[in-house]
Scaffold this active site. Structure first.
Site, short mmCIF file in Angstrom:
data_model
loop_
_atom_site.label_atom_id
_atom_site.label_comp_id
_atom_site.label_asym_id
_atom_site.label_seq_id
_atom_site.Cartn_x
_atom_site.Cartn_y
_atom_site.Cartn_z
N HIS A 102 0.83 -1.20 0.00
CA HIS A 102 0.00 0.00 0.00
C HIS A 102 0.87 1.25 0.00
O HIS A 102 0.66 2.17 -0.81
CB HIS A 102 -0.91 0.00 1.22
CG HIS A 102 -1.68 1.26 1.44
ND1 HIS A 102 -3.01 1.40 1.08
CD2 HIS A 102 -1.32 2.45 1.99
CE1 HIS A 102 -3.42 2.63 1.39
NE2 HIS A 102 -2.41 3.29 1.94
N GLU A 103 1.86 1.28 0.88
CA GLU A 103 2.68 2.49 1.01
C GLU A 103 3.60 2.68 -0.19
O GLU A 103 3.83 3.81 -0.63
CB GLU A 103 3.48 2.44 2.32
CG GLU A 103 2.63 2.39 3.58
CD GLU A 103 1.74 3.62 3.77
OE1 GLU A 103 1.98 4.63 3.08
OE2 GLU A 103 0.83 3.57 4.60
N HIS A 113 1.77 4.38 -2.89
CA HIS A 113 1.75 5.84 -2.79
C HIS A 113 2.99 6.45 -3.45
O HIS A 113 2.91 7.52 -4.06
CB HIS A 113 1.69 6.26 -1.32
CG HIS A 113 0.34 6.14 -0.71
ND1 HIS A 113 -0.82 6.49 -1.36
CD2 HIS A 113 -0.05 5.69 0.52
CE1 HIS A 113 -1.86 6.28 -0.57
NE2 HIS A 113 -1.42 5.79 0.58
N HIS A 147 -5.25 7.47 -2.25
CA HIS A 147 -6.18 6.54 -1.62
C HIS A 147 -7.37 6.27 -2.54
O HIS A 147 -7.96 7.20 -3.11
CB HIS A 147 -6.68 7.10 -0.28
CG HIS A 147 -5.65 7.00 0.80
ND1 HIS A 147 -5.25 8.07 1.56
CD2 HIS A 147 -4.90 5.95 1.23
CE1 HIS A 147 -4.33 7.69 2.42
NE2 HIS A 147 -4.08 6.41 2.24
N CYS A 148 -7.71 5.01 -2.67
CA CYS A 148 -8.80 4.61 -3.57
C CYS A 148 -10.16 4.85 -2.91
O CYS A 148 -10.36 4.51 -1.75
CB CYS A 148 -8.65 3.13 -3.92
SG CYS A 148 -9.92 2.55 -5.07
N CYS A 166 -10.39 -2.08 -2.09
CA CYS A 166 -9.08 -2.07 -2.74
C CYS A 166 -7.98 -1.92 -1.70
O CYS A 166 -8.17 -1.29 -0.65
CB CYS A 166 -9.04 -0.90 -3.73
SG CYS A 166 -7.46 -0.62 -4.56
N CYS A 190 -8.08 -2.79 -6.99
CA CYS A 190 -9.26 -2.74 -7.85
C CYS A 190 -8.79 -2.48 -9.29
O CYS A 190 -7.63 -2.13 -9.52
CB CYS A 190 -10.20 -1.63 -7.37
SG CYS A 190 -9.65 0.05 -7.78
N CYS A 238 -7.01 0.99 -9.90
CA CYS A 238 -5.65 1.07 -9.35
C CYS A 238 -4.72 0.08 -10.04
O CYS A 238 -3.52 0.35 -10.19
CB CYS A 238 -5.68 0.84 -7.84
SG CYS A 238 -6.52 2.17 -6.94
#
Length: 360
Positions: free
Chosen positions: A254-255, A258, A264-265, A270, A289, A292
């Site tokens: 996740h990070e 970025h 952020h979705c 997601c 998703c 993304c």
């Protein structure tokens, strides 16, 4: 409980765009890839579900921010993409990651392999592990939890200075709690997109972190100066369980997402959804998703089928899941590290379904 359900047209535009050049780019994708991504705007899709809010403390409610569709991502002038000269993701471990050297080494190898599959097409390299003292960061004892914390901003500055020339990004990982400034309680992680560096802590992912019996508590911090780092010697490290592995893999990807410029979705359930607390982070799936996924594919250029197959290979490869030497509160005895197949069982089933759609 509230469900955020966008219209078919809204999701279609967020994924494909109305700009002719981007529509053509989408149409030039493999037919199977388009078939999978089109699931984004199928009302009853079994693969991609709408976002569900469980409380007012959830991220979208408490942190309002503009959504980012594919076109906005594509046109973001500040977005950084890997290049032949800068195509490596480096992982820097800070402090011990396990109660023994074997556990630390195997755990970071897991994370390396997962990142290489998730960001398929890039190379992930491990920097030599370092103690907290090498960063010269400030630290404190949290007034609420009584646990040691290290200063996230100081770590980012250290990583920036140490960043290799061929790095797309450098991410630091630690089992020690973080704080970004004196007035803040804690932070799970912090990143600088312009510098391509990030630091993330997995300390709060231990099952007993919030327990009054947590063994990492420090009654009193005795130090003559901020350079006295002996307090981190033999610092308590939580047990690496299946859920701990899943949480840390999700946070890390996740990070790093970025750092690729993905915000952020707010479209569908997601990995790139924001999370305000551990319960919300656990509800967040490990998958991207379609919107993304298209962003990441655009940045890296991978084949989606090959990426999913790489993830399956990582899940199924138990060759590195060797016996460890750490029960929860001891350095003696033999236990097994968690099996990746246990942690990622549901996601493996989901990937197989996606491959079925891709390879029709």
């Amino acid at each position: 409980m509230q469900t955020i359900r966008h219209s078919e047209q809204t999701l279609r535009t967020a994924l494909i765009s109305k700009t002719p050049a981007l529509v053509l780019q989408y149409e030039n994708l493999d037919a199977g890839e388009r078939r999978l991504m089109n699931e984004a705007f199928q009302p009853n899709s079994a693969l991609f579900e709408p976002i569900t809010l469980h409380s007012q403390s959830d991220w979208i409610t408490s942190h309002p921010e503009a959504p980012q569709d594919f076109e906005q991502f594509f046109n973001d002038a500040k977005r950084k993409t890997p290049s032949p000269e800068k195509c490596n993701i480096y992982i820097q471990s800070i402090g011990s990651l396990g109660n023994t050297r074997i556990i630390s080494e195997e755990y970071i190898k897991w994370l390396k392999g997962y990142c290489e599959a998730f960001f398929y097409g890039l190379t992930v390299k491990l920097l030599e592990p370092i103690p907290v003292s090498a960063t010269r960061c400030s630290f404190r004892v949290n007034d609420n939890t009584k646990n040691l914390q290290i200063h996230a901003g100081d770590i980012l500055n250290f990583l920036k200075r140490k960043k290799p020339e061929n790095a797309f990004c450098v991410v630091g990982i630690t089992m020690i709690d973080l704080y970004p400034r004196d007035s803040w309680n804690f932070v799970f992680g912090q990143a600088s997109l312009t510098d391509g560096v990030g630091i993330f802590s997995f300390a709060r992912y231990g099952s007993d972190f919030y327990s009054c019996h947590y063994e990492g508590k420090v009654k009193k911090l005795e130090k003559s100066s901020s350079s006295e780092y002996s307090v981190f010697d033999n610092y308590y490290i939580p047990e690496i369980t299946s859920i701990f592995l899943l949480r840390s893999c999700k946070t890390l990807t996740h990070e790093i997402g970025h750092i690729f410029g993905m915000r952020h979705c707010q479209w569908l359930s997601c990995l790139m959804q924001g999370s305000n607390h551990l319960e919300e982070a656990d509800r967040r799936p490990p998958n991207l998703c379609p919107i993304c996924l298209r962003k990441l594919q655009c940045a890296i250029g991978f084949n989606i089928v090959e990426r999913y197959k790489a993830l399956l290979r990582w899940i199924d490869d138990e060759s590195s899941d060797i016996p460890g030497i750490t029960p929860k509160h001891s350095r003696e005895g033999n236990v097994h590290l968690p099996k990746r197949a246990e942690a990622f069982k549901e996601w493996k089933e989901w990937i197989i379904k996606c491959l079925a759609v891709l390879q029709k």
